[in-house]
Enzyme design. Structure first.
Site, PDB file in Angstrom:
ATOM      1  CG  LEU A 100      23.300 108.273   5.512  1.00 25.42           C
ATOM      2  CD1 LEU A 100      21.873 108.671   5.869  1.00 25.42           C
ATOM      3  CD2 LEU A 100      23.456 106.759   5.552  1.00 25.42           C
ATOM      4  CG  ASP A 101      24.937 105.773  -0.603  1.00 24.24           C
ATOM      5  OD1 ASP A 101      23.745 105.957  -0.919  1.00 24.24           O
ATOM      6  OD2 ASP A 101      25.367 104.676  -0.204  1.00 24.24           O
ATOM      7  CG  ASN A 102      22.327 110.919  -4.626  1.00 26.12           C
ATOM      8  OD1 ASN A 102      22.006 112.026  -4.236  1.00 26.12           O
ATOM      9  ND2 ASN A 102      21.767 110.345  -5.687  1.00 26.12           N
TER      10      ASN A 102
END
Length: 233
Positions: A100-102
């Site tokens: 998952l991205d930040n």
């Protein structure tokens, strides 16, 4: 799965160390030395390193609620928050599926079972990933239909997906691939900003009652169901 990758996934050896062990004759498959790192390990193969069998019963299966503001990586050259900020993952360095991205949050699956990780990351198994998406404005009917039928963005045609409106600016989205920032880019295609994105399910594994930063070992039923989803049972 390649032999060197299998060893790296299921032990404390790195891929490079696995290569050296294989080349030096320290790895056997079903009792016979194998000197080729690219040897294809089957589900029922017994792999030994330095005479010790890699015991599949030692595998760990963990679900984790990644909080917003953390990278899905072990370490970061810029000092940003990442998986090493969680003692369990810093210690175990388990492989993961479902980066998952930040700015996103929710479910990530961790394991040292290379078969599971490999299949979860292989497109042909069509592993479902379910998200709750909060947006600044709603999708129009034609935009929703276009998204469900598979958008083409930057030369890539996304697979068909499920998009269900469950609130004024809130959607349930189910996809079977995991391109970088895929859902954000699909909404961005229609100039819609995603304000919050939460993954709540991968295959049969759900976020459940986990809170941000919490992790939990999978139950026997969850493991069995996951293997069935991945055609390992």
């Amino acid at each position: 799965m390649r032999l060197n990758r299998f060893i790296a996934f299921n032990s404390n050896y790195s891929r490079r160390e696995a290569d050296e062990l294989i080349f030096n004759g320290h790895v056997t498959v079903n009792g016979k030395p194998v000197l080729v790192p690219g040897y294809d390990v089957k589900d029922d193969d017994n792999v030994s390193v330095l005479g010790k069998v890699i015991d599949r019963s030692d595998f760990l299966y963990v679900k984790f609620y990644k909080p917003r503001g953390f990278l899905t990586s072990y370490g970061d050259p810029y000092g940003r928050k990442n998986l090493n900020d969680f003692e369990f993952f810093k210690k175990t360095k388990l492989a993961y599926s479902g980066r998952l991205d930040n700015d996103s949050e929710g479910l990530i699956f961790f394991s040292n079972d290379g078969r599971i990780i490999h299949r979860m990351q292989t497109p042909k198994y069509d592993v479902e990933k379910e998200y709750i998406v909060y947006t600044k404005r709603p999708l129009g009917d034609e935009e929703k239909l276009a998204m469900e039928n598979g958008l083409e963005i930057d030369g890539h045609r996304f697979k068909k997906c499920s998009v269900e409106k469950i609130g004024r600016n809130k959607y349930r989205v189910i996809i079977t691939e995991g391109k970088k920032r895929q859902i954000r880019n699909m909404f961005k295609h229609f100039n819609i900003e995603v304000e919050r994105l939460v993954r709540i399910r991968i295959a049969n594994i759900t976020l459940g009652e986990l809170k941000p930063g919490d992790f939990k070992f999978l139950t026997k039923d969850e493991i069995k169901g996951l293997k069935e989803c991945l055609r390992l049972e």
